[in-house]
Design an enzyme around this catalytic site. Structure first.
Site, PDB file in Angstrom:
ATOM      1  N   HIS A   1      40.822  37.387  28.409  1.00 28.90           N
ATOM      2  CA  HIS A   1      41.961  38.283  28.599  1.00 28.90           C
ATOM      3  C   HIS A   1      41.462  39.713  28.598  1.00 28.90           C
ATOM      4  O   HIS A   1      40.525  40.036  27.865  1.00 28.90           O
ATOM      5  CB  HIS A   1      42.998  38.087  27.486  1.00 28.90           C
ATOM      6  CG  HIS A   1      44.336  38.611  27.859  1.00 28.90           C
ATOM      7  ND1 HIS A   1      44.669  39.939  27.726  1.00 28.90           N
ATOM      8  CD2 HIS A   1      45.402  37.996  28.411  1.00 28.90           C
ATOM      9  CE1 HIS A   1      45.895  40.110  28.175  1.00 28.90           C
ATOM     10  NE2 HIS A   1      46.366  38.956  28.599  1.00 28.90           N
TER      11      HIS A   1
ATOM     12  N   ASP B   1      48.230  31.054  29.211  1.00 28.58           N
ATOM     13  CA  ASP B   1      48.326  30.103  30.319  1.00 28.58           C
ATOM     14  C   ASP B   1      47.688  28.762  30.010  1.00 28.58           C
ATOM     15  O   ASP B   1      48.007  27.755  30.637  1.00 28.58           O
ATOM     16  CB  ASP B   1      47.686  30.693  31.582  1.00 28.58           C
ATOM     17  CG  ASP B   1      48.531  31.802  32.158  1.00 28.58           C
ATOM     18  OD1 ASP B   1      49.750  31.649  32.151  1.00 28.58           O
ATOM     19  OD2 ASP B   1      47.967  32.812  32.602  1.00 28.58           O
TER      20      ASP B   1
HETATM   21  N1  ACO Z   1      35.255  31.897  32.370  1.00 25.50           N
HETATM   22  C1  ACO Z   1      33.939  32.260  32.397  1.00 25.50           C
HETATM   23  N2  ACO Z   1      33.512  33.536  32.229  1.00 25.50           N
HETATM   24  C2  ACO Z   1      34.452  34.487  32.058  1.00 25.50           C
HETATM   25  C3  ACO Z   1      35.832  34.183  32.000  1.00 25.50           C
HETATM   26  C4  ACO Z   1      36.219  32.826  32.165  1.00 25.50           C
HETATM   27  N3  ACO Z   1      37.512  32.497  32.142  1.00 25.50           N
HETATM   28  N4  ACO Z   1      36.530  35.317  31.823  1.00 25.50           N
HETATM   29  C5  ACO Z   1      35.626  36.316  31.738  1.00 25.50           C
HETATM   30  N5  ACO Z   1      34.365  35.823  31.873  1.00 25.50           N
HETATM   31  C6  ACO Z   1      33.100  36.563  31.777  1.00 25.50           C
HETATM   32  C7  ACO Z   1      32.827  37.366  33.029  1.00 25.50           C
HETATM   33  O1  ACO Z   1      32.094  36.623  33.982  1.00 25.50           O
HETATM   34  C8  ACO Z   1      32.075  38.532  32.462  1.00 25.50           C
HETATM   35  O2  ACO Z   1      30.761  38.084  32.211  1.00 25.50           O
HETATM   36  P1  ACO Z   1      29.502  39.100  32.392  1.00 25.50           P
HETATM   37  O3  ACO Z   1      29.730  40.192  31.368  1.00 25.50           O
HETATM   38  O4  ACO Z   1      28.303  38.274  32.127  1.00 25.50           O
HETATM   39  O5  ACO Z   1      29.584  39.615  33.795  1.00 25.50           O
HETATM   40  C9  ACO Z   1      32.725  38.793  31.118  1.00 25.50           C
HETATM   41  O6  ACO Z   1      33.254  37.513  30.724  1.00 25.50           O
HETATM   42  C10 ACO Z   1      33.853  39.812  31.148  1.00 25.50           C
HETATM   43  O7  ACO Z   1      34.791  39.399  32.127  1.00 25.50           O
HETATM   44  P2  ACO Z   1      35.628  40.393  33.035  1.00 25.50           P
HETATM   45  O8  ACO Z   1      35.990  39.697  34.305  1.00 25.50           O
HETATM   46  O9  ACO Z   1      34.916  41.711  33.137  1.00 25.50           O
HETATM   47  O10 ACO Z   1      36.903  40.625  32.138  1.00 25.50           O
HETATM   48  P3  ACO Z   1      38.294  41.179  32.638  1.00 25.50           P
HETATM   49  O11 ACO Z   1      38.933  41.817  31.482  1.00 25.50           O
HETATM   50  O12 ACO Z   1      38.114  42.003  33.875  1.00 25.50           O
HETATM   51  O13 ACO Z   1      39.078  39.834  33.089  1.00 25.50           O
HETATM   52  C11 ACO Z   1      40.455  37.920  33.067  1.00 25.50           C
HETATM   53  C12 ACO Z   1      40.059  39.234  32.349  1.00 25.50           C
HETATM   54  C13 ACO Z   1      40.818  38.260  34.525  1.00 25.50           C
HETATM   55  C14 ACO Z   1      41.684  37.350  32.381  1.00 25.50           C
HETATM   56  C15 ACO Z   1      39.260  36.941  33.005  1.00 25.50           C
HETATM   57  O14 ACO Z   1      38.964  36.618  31.663  1.00 25.50           O
HETATM   58  C16 ACO Z   1      39.528  35.657  33.808  1.00 25.50           C
HETATM   59  O15 ACO Z   1      39.268  35.631  35.005  1.00 25.50           O
HETATM   60  N6  ACO Z   1      40.057  34.569  33.143  1.00 25.50           N
HETATM   61  C17 ACO Z   1      40.391  33.347  33.837  1.00 25.50           C
HETATM   62  C18 ACO Z   1      41.752  33.481  34.525  1.00 25.50           C
HETATM   63  C19 ACO Z   1      42.902  33.485  33.542  1.00 25.50           C
HETATM   64  O16 ACO Z   1      42.989  32.655  32.651  1.00 25.50           O
HETATM   65  N7  ACO Z   1      43.825  34.435  33.748  1.00 25.50           N
HETATM   66  C20 ACO Z   1      45.049  34.546  32.939  1.00 25.50           C
HETATM   67  C21 ACO Z   1      45.035  35.792  32.115  1.00 25.50           C
HETATM   68  S1  ACO Z   1      46.431  35.850  31.055  1.00 25.50           S
HETATM   69  C22 ACO Z   1      47.704  36.328  32.034  1.00 25.50           C
HETATM   70  O17 ACO Z   1      47.578  36.974  33.007  1.00 25.50           O
HETATM   71  C23 ACO Z   1      49.010  35.890  31.589  1.00 25.50           C
END
Ligand code: ACO
Length: 429
Positions: free
Chosen positions: A307, A364
């Site tokens: 998140h 979610d």
């Molecule tokens: N699975 C694997 N790796 C992940 C995940 C995941 N679900 N989420 C983040 N990471 C990793 C990224 O690859 C990144 O790794 P790195 O530092 O080695 O490059 C690091 O964690 C940080 O991730 P970001 O994408 O920079 O974090 P951001 O805050 O931009 O993204 C998000 C947040 C979009 C929710 C992300 O965690 C994600 O894509 N999750 C999966 C989709 C999801 O469940 N979305 C629902 C969110 S809740 C809502 O909207 C109600």
């Protein structure tokens, strides 16, 4: 405490006023920085940028706190109904008994939608994604209520648009569901409460009346409450942004629906179940999927994990996790996806990759499991999220208008080609 932050660039000093919120979160105001210095700030994805001052929702991602208008989400989920929460978000206070009665009565008056809406619906192929259908129908409401095109109309007119949206969106969702299945549309029943009425419109068929199970009703009420607002997330910021150009509320909400649809936002609940089914069909091998999620060369992410703001736990996920077992047990559902979800969660929470990046299950992860168990079709999950989030979008849009916020218009750092002369087509290689 300092009243200014100071920025020193090329030997010149700029004072940036510190702004402090109710919960002592602090920021500094850079709105005059460009005029004074020619400098802008750069923050792609707005990871550390406040877009507004808001009194609707407070959240602390480190402590896992979420409050609507000051009330903790745990208490609202325990004691309130969805419509009480909607009232709280939109009007700022919990309603008295009379206010709630009047609010519900107003909504009931407007639940019917124009019959011509069915003509629009019938134009969609039956496999159209319900989020695309819903955003189109939300925009179509502008055609049926042209007087709503001007967001500068009286507060009474604005309130009428708000009531119409709260009243009609569930009807449109149910109609898009029945239409996709080739079943006749069900009409709203004013003798029923908001969520029961919605479930009946969705699931009643001409040959079988749908009995609303109190466990299903309770689960949907909770899911709607937990999704009702989440401060300046992607879809809410979209609603405020679109509204800032003085686009009407229906159009702003339609834009919010489209933003919510994405799998990184509200579309994640659908992707969670699809991922769990995929793991199940692959023999339940959670390790394989964890490895895929960790592989920087693989675009796969563990859906329902991570998140932008919650870095320890998502309080909404905690509430739903506690309920998931209970609800499934009461409904007598033996859900293999829940077992896989638990296995996956356990493994991820012990895995260095997820621990280091502070990736925890988000709302979610468990909302998908509960909705799956109560018979909501998977492609309708983001639509359920939309019904829940609607009061939050409305409250935030209303606040943005009341504050007379200027049109949203970020800056950029241009990194393209410098000026160059036009090349005639005959001279292009
Ligand atoms: N699975 C694997 N790796 C992940 C995940 C995941 N679900 N989420 C983040 N990471 C990793 C990224 O690859 C990144 O790794 P790195 O530092 O080695 O490059 C690091 O964690 C940080 O991730 P970001 O994408 O920079 O974090 P951001 O805050 O931009 O993204 C998000 C947040 C979009 C929710 C992300 O965690 C994600 O894509 N999750 C999966 C989709 C999801 O469940 N979305 C629902 C969110 S809740 C809502 O909207 C109600």
């Amino acid at each position: 405490m300092a009243e200014f932050a100071e920025l020193n660039v090329d030997g010149k000093n700029y004072k940036l006023p510190i702004v402090e919120g109710t919960e002592q979160e602090r920021g500094f105001d850079i709105s005059k920085l460009r005029a004074e210095s020619g400098l802008i700030t750069l923050d792609t994805g707005f990871k550390n940028t406040g877009s507004t001052k808001s009194a609707v929702t407070f959240l602390d991602g480190e402590k896992g706190i979420l409050r609507y208008r000051g009330y903790p989400i745990e208490q609202l989920a325990e004691k309130s109904t969805f419509l009480e929460v909607a009232y709280l978000l939109i009007y700022g206070e919990l309603p008295s008994g009379q206010e709630l009665y009047d609010f519900k009565s107003e909504i009931k008056k407007h639940q019917l939608v124009h019959e011509d809406m069915k003509t629009i619906l019938q134009g969609f192929p039956s496999n159209a994604h319900p989020m695309g259908v819903l955003s189109s129908l939300a925009t179509s409401l502008t055609a049926f209520f042209p007087e709503s095109l001007d967001p500068n109309r009286s507060p009474e007119q604005i309130n009428l648009t708000i009531i119409r949206l709260l009243a009609k969106i569930p009807t449109l969702v149910a109609w898009s569901y029945t239409n996709a299945r080739g079943i006749q549309a069900n009409y709203p029943n004013n003798n029923l409460e908001y969520v029961s009425n919605f479930l009946k419109m969705m699931f009643d068929t001409p040959n079988e009346e749908y009995e609303v199970d109190p466990n299903v009703l309770e689960a949907m009420e909770k899911i709607f409450i937990l999704h009702a607002d989440h401060e300046q997330n992607c879809s809410t910021s979209t609603v405020r942004f679109v509204g800032s150009s003085q686009a009407n509320l229906y159009a702003s909400v339609a834009a919010g629906i489209n933003a919510l649809w994405g799998p990184l936002h509200g579309g994640a609940n659908q992707k969670v179940i699809e991922m769990l089914q995929n793991i199940k069909n692959n023999g339940g091998d959670t390790k394989k999927f964890l490895d895929k999620a960790k592989d920087p060369n693989d675009p796969f992410r563990l859906m329902g994990f991570g998140h932008r703001v919650y870095k320890n736990f998502d309080p909404r996920a905690l509430i739903l996790k506690k309920r998931a077992d209970k609800i499934l047990e009461r409904l007598g559902v033996d859900d293999p996806e829940l077992e896989i979800a638990k296995k996956l969660e356990e493994a991820a929470l012990k895995d260095d990759y997820f621990v280091e990046r502070k990736l925890y299950p988000n709302v979610d992860f468990y909302s998908g499991i509960i909705m799956n168990a109560i018979g909501i079709p998977v492609d309708m999950f983001p639509v359920m999220f939309t019904i829940g989030r609607l009061p939050g979008w409305i409250a935030q849009w209303k606040e943005m208008r009341l504050h007379k916020e200027p049109i949203g218009r970020p800056r950029q750092i241009y990194v393209g080609s410098p000026e160059r002369p036009y090349v005639e087509i005959s001279d292009r290689s």
